[in-house]
Design an enzyme around this catalytic site. Structure first.
Site, PDB file in Angstrom:
ATOM      1  N   HIS A   1      46.322  68.317  47.520  1.00 17.57           N
ATOM      2  CA  HIS A   1      45.107  68.199  48.337  1.00 17.57           C
ATOM      3  C   HIS A   1      45.071  69.338  49.343  1.00 17.57           C
ATOM      4  O   HIS A   1      46.018  70.105  49.465  1.00 17.57           O
ATOM      5  CB  HIS A   1      45.019  66.834  49.025  1.00 17.57           C
ATOM      6  CG  HIS A   1      46.059  66.581  50.060  1.00 17.57           C
ATOM      7  ND1 HIS A   1      47.390  66.394  49.761  1.00 17.57           N
ATOM      8  CD2 HIS A   1      45.976  66.492  51.415  1.00 17.57           C
ATOM      9  CE1 HIS A   1      48.071  66.182  50.868  1.00 17.57           C
ATOM     10  NE2 HIS A   1      47.242  66.249  51.888  1.00 17.57           N
TER      11      HIS A   1
ATOM     12  N   ASP B   1      49.550  71.815  55.432  1.00 17.14           N
ATOM     13  CA  ASP B   1      50.988  71.688  55.208  1.00 17.14           C
ATOM     14  C   ASP B   1      51.336  71.666  53.724  1.00 17.14           C
ATOM     15  O   ASP B   1      52.505  71.721  53.352  1.00 17.14           O
ATOM     16  CB  ASP B   1      51.557  70.455  55.917  1.00 17.14           C
ATOM     17  CG  ASP B   1      50.884  69.160  55.520  1.00 17.14           C
ATOM     18  OD1 ASP B   1      49.662  69.158  55.302  1.00 17.14           O
ATOM     19  OD2 ASP B   1      51.587  68.122  55.439  1.00 17.14           O
TER      20      ASP B   1
END
Length: 266
Positions: free
Chosen positions: A80, A84
């Site tokens: 996604h 991060d």
């Protein structure tokens, strides 16, 4: 989200075996929302020499060098859009030449967007793409049906190794998330390979636990609305339901409340 777990130290430069067909390295990006850091995975049949890399994580040269040394990187897969997981995507594409594939075109580099139900073969491993929106609208999981007796699933942030995930409302929606839990539960007792926290067994049991948690939160939201009024603001409901939340993650609590209020009011 914080609890005890068995993730490797960020100072550990080696790849850790996480299942028969996967290894991972913990990225050096710990934080309130990333727990100990992002788990970057390497998928490949031992001895094949070819691998897929999932979520290269932050742009840390040492971390990327370890991932690149795992073998010939055929493809880089993104669960996604959050930074991060994606920050190093362009740099890792430069290092390896491997196409980076995500649901959103802006996170693809030299590769096509992923599609629900797509099947990839790389490093001698079958990888099935499962659309699992809810945490974000572009969230996907990767199912490895041949990884052990029950297979394995790389769940990104849809299911964590400990704690519960945040619905990034309004992009992430509770109705979508509950449907995604149903979809993952149907895969049975697969090994759960999360992007944050330790590896777990029995994906189906964890899906039920997550669903129960969401239902409990919805009941708390209903109770808060009865207490402060049906037209209460997100902040007012958060004050009741998350009275003891750490200020550093207050925004996450408010985001979750917003998603649940939207679900109840719609």
């Amino acid at each position: 989200m914080a609890a005890s777990g068995n993730s490797p130290s960020p100072k550990d430069s080696s790849l850790q075996r996480s299942s028969g067909l996967t290894r991972f390295r913990l990225a050096p990006n710990p934080g309130p929302m990333s727990l100990d850091g992002t788990n970057s995975y390497v998928i490949g049949l031992p001895g094949s020499g070819h691998v897929a890399v999932v979520d290269p994580g932050p742009e840390d040269e040492g971390h990327l060098a370890v991932l690149a040394s795992a073998g010939v990187v055929d493809v880089v897969l993104i669960t996604h859009r959050h930074a991060d997981h994606t920050e190093a995507s362009a740099r890792f594409h430069e290092l390896t030449g491997a196409p980076v594939r995500a649901v959103l075109p802006e996170h693809c580099h030299g590769g096509e967007p992923l599609t629900d139900g797509e099947v990839l073969m790389t490093g001698g491993v079958e990888i099935r793409v499962l659309a699992t929106p809810g945490h974000t609208s572009d969230s996907v999981c990767f199912h490895l049906p041949d990884d052990g007796p029950s297979g394995s699933v790389l769940t990104g942030d849809t299911i964590l190794g400990r704690g519960t995930t945040v619905l990034d409302y309004p992009d992430g929606r509770l109705g979508d998330y509950l449907a995604s839990l149903d979809k993952l539960e149907a895969l049975g007792g697969a090994t759960l390979l999360p992007a944050h926290g330790p590896v777990l067994t029995a994906l189906d049991a964890k899906c039920r636990e997550y669903r129960d948690h969401r239902q409990q939160r919805l009941e708390q939201i209903r109770g808060a609305l009865e207490q402060v009024g049906g037209d209460a603001s997100i902040a007012q409901v958060t004050d009741v339901v998350y009275a003891d939340v750490d200020p550093s993650v207050r925004w996450a609590a408010e985001t979750s409340v917003a998603a649940q209020l939207d679900y109840l009011r719609s």
